[in-house]
Design a protein around this motif. Structure first.
Motif, short mmCIF file in Angstrom:
data_model
loop_
_atom_site.label_atom_id
_atom_site.label_comp_id
_atom_site.label_asym_id
_atom_site.label_seq_id
_atom_site.Cartn_x
_atom_site.Cartn_y
_atom_site.Cartn_z
N GLY A 172 -6.81 0.05 -14.99
CA GLY A 172 -7.50 0.67 -13.86
C GLY A 172 -7.51 -0.21 -12.62
N TRP A 173 -7.17 -1.49 -12.78
CA TRP A 173 -7.16 -2.43 -11.65
C TRP A 173 -5.74 -2.87 -11.31
N GLU A 174 -4.74 -2.13 -11.78
CA GLU A 174 -3.34 -2.54 -11.58
C GLU A 174 -2.96 -2.64 -10.10
N SER A 175 -3.59 -1.85 -9.26
CA SER A 175 -3.20 -1.81 -7.84
C SER A 175 -3.93 -2.86 -6.99
N ALA A 176 -4.71 -3.74 -7.63
CA ALA A 176 -5.48 -4.73 -6.85
C ALA A 176 -4.56 -5.61 -6.01
N ASP A 177 -3.39 -5.99 -6.58
CA ASP A 177 -2.51 -6.87 -5.80
C ASP A 177 -1.86 -6.11 -4.65
N ASP A 178 -1.73 -4.76 -4.79
CA ASP A 178 -1.20 -3.95 -3.68
C ASP A 178 -2.20 -3.87 -2.53
N TRP A 179 -3.49 -3.75 -2.91
CA TRP A 179 -4.53 -3.79 -1.87
C TRP A 179 -4.54 -5.16 -1.18
N ALA A 180 -4.29 -6.20 -1.94
CA ALA A 180 -4.22 -7.55 -1.36
C ALA A 180 -3.07 -7.63 -0.37
N ALA A 181 -1.94 -7.01 -0.72
CA ALA A 181 -0.79 -7.00 0.20
C ALA A 181 -1.14 -6.26 1.49
N LEU A 182 -1.95 -5.19 1.37
CA LEU A 182 -2.35 -4.43 2.54
C LEU A 182 -3.25 -5.27 3.45
N VAL A 183 -4.17 -6.00 2.86
CA VAL A 183 -5.04 -6.90 3.64
C VAL A 183 -4.21 -7.97 4.32
N ALA A 184 -3.25 -8.52 3.59
CA ALA A 184 -2.39 -9.56 4.16
C ALA A 184 -1.60 -9.03 5.35
N ALA A 185 -1.17 -7.77 5.27
CA ALA A 185 -0.43 -7.16 6.38
C ALA A 185 -1.28 -7.14 7.65
N GLY A 186 -2.58 -6.84 7.48
CA GLY A 186 -3.48 -6.85 8.63
C GLY A 186 -3.61 -8.23 9.24
N ILE A 187 -3.69 -9.25 8.39
CA ILE A 187 -3.80 -10.63 8.87
C ILE A 187 -2.55 -11.03 9.64
N ILE A 188 -1.39 -10.63 9.12
CA ILE A 188 -0.12 -10.95 9.78
C ILE A 188 -0.06 -10.29 11.15
N ALA A 189 -0.50 -9.02 11.23
CA ALA A 189 -0.47 -8.31 12.51
C ALA A 189 -1.37 -8.98 13.55
#
Length: 303
Positions: A172-189
């Motif tokens: 049920g938590w498999e997508s946690a690293d994908d959410w982390a990637a999304l947060v990282a994208a915001g930081i990069i922007a």
């Protein structure tokens, strides 16, 4: 100074080349999209370091009739391109992360955490090393490259947290690293926007930070015979500064002595701020009873 920046760019090329391969393989084998996204971001670091290196190569060209101020703006253009690449990387990572969140997949393998921890340490060390070179040389492009390395460290740190949550939470938590990637994208922007703002200011010849302007003004006013500095304009071209100023002196000063005085002003400024590559001095008579210039024009000449 340009040589140091070029060496820093080459170092970034080598390190990023190795990390791209390591992170991509670990991400694929370890079922971690955050790690794959991190590898994609690192691949843009390869191109950014190459662009910075090319920009600094152009900057080394001597001034000529077509470019009397030299080719220093090439490194600022390189910084702007690197900033735009950060936006592109952020958009690509965000789009892929959203797709992965909606797609069921496996929990990342535990060994990916060790890979990410090593990447964070390496990239943060590289970022600090390159940023130090950028601060010492005054190169906007090298600073941009350093922040690009730091954004890679941030994406790796976010991926580490995401994978740790996925492993800890289990099913049920498999997508946690994908959410982390999304947060990282915001930081990069965000980093891209900050870098682009600095590059745009230099391209538009915005006045440099106050300490440099104050040092130049103090050096000019400290020359014996200079009674005041009416206008002071400073522009940054690459890692160098070009100065235009109006120096006031005794109205009865002969033309030849005024010319000699202007030469002393140039020498004093370049001695106080070695990064100054050129100084244009316009001598004016000192008239204490004249109407004072507006406050902004009196200090810098431009707002």
């Amino acid at each position: 100074m340009v040589g140091r920046g070029m060496r820093a760019a080459i170092l970034g090329l080598v390190v990023n080349g190795v990390l791209v391969v390591v992170k991509l393989m670990a991400g694929i084998l370890g079922h971690s999209y955050a790690l794959v996204a991190d590898a994609i971001e690192s691949s843009t670091d390869l191109f950014s370091s190459l662009i910075v290196w090319a920009g600094l190569r152009v900057t080394e060209r001597p001034a000529d009739e077509s470019y009397p101020y030299g080719y220093g703006k090439a490194e600022t253009l390189a910084a702007a391109v690197v900033s735009l690449m950060l936006f592109g990387a952020a958009a690509g990572i965000a789009a892929a992360a959203v797709h992965e969140i909606a797609t069921p997949h496996h929990v990342p393998a535990p060994f990916t955490l060790a890979v990410l921890a090593a990447v964070v340490v390496i990239k943060e060390a590289l970022s600090r090393s390159v940023l130090r070179v950028g601060e010492e040389t005054g190169s906007t492009a090298v600073k941009a490259d350093a922040w690009h390395h730091r954004s890679d460290a941030l994406t790796s740190a976010a991926a580490f947290v995401g994978i740790a949550v996925a492993l800890w939470g289990g099913e049920g938590w498999e997508s946690a690293d994908d959410w982390a990637a999304l947060v990282a994208a915001g930081i990069i922007a965000i980093n891209g926007g900050l870098l682009l703002r600095g590059a745009a200011r230099e391209l538009m010849d915005r006045m440099p930070e106050t300490p440099v302007v104050d040092e130049i003004g103090s050096a000019a006013r400290g020359v014996a015979g200079v009674l005041d500095v009416e206008t002071l304009i400073v522009r940054k071209v690459g890692t160098a500064y070009y100065v235009d100023l109006h120096a006031q002196a005794d109205p009865a000063l002969p033309l030849r002595e005024a010319h000699i005085l202007s030469g002393k002003v140039k020498g004093a400024i370049r001695a106080a701020v070695p990064a100054v590559a050129g100084v244009l001095v316009h001598m004016e008579p000192f008239e204490p009873d004249a109407e004072p210039a507006p406050p902004a024009a009196a200090r810098v000449g431009l707002s």
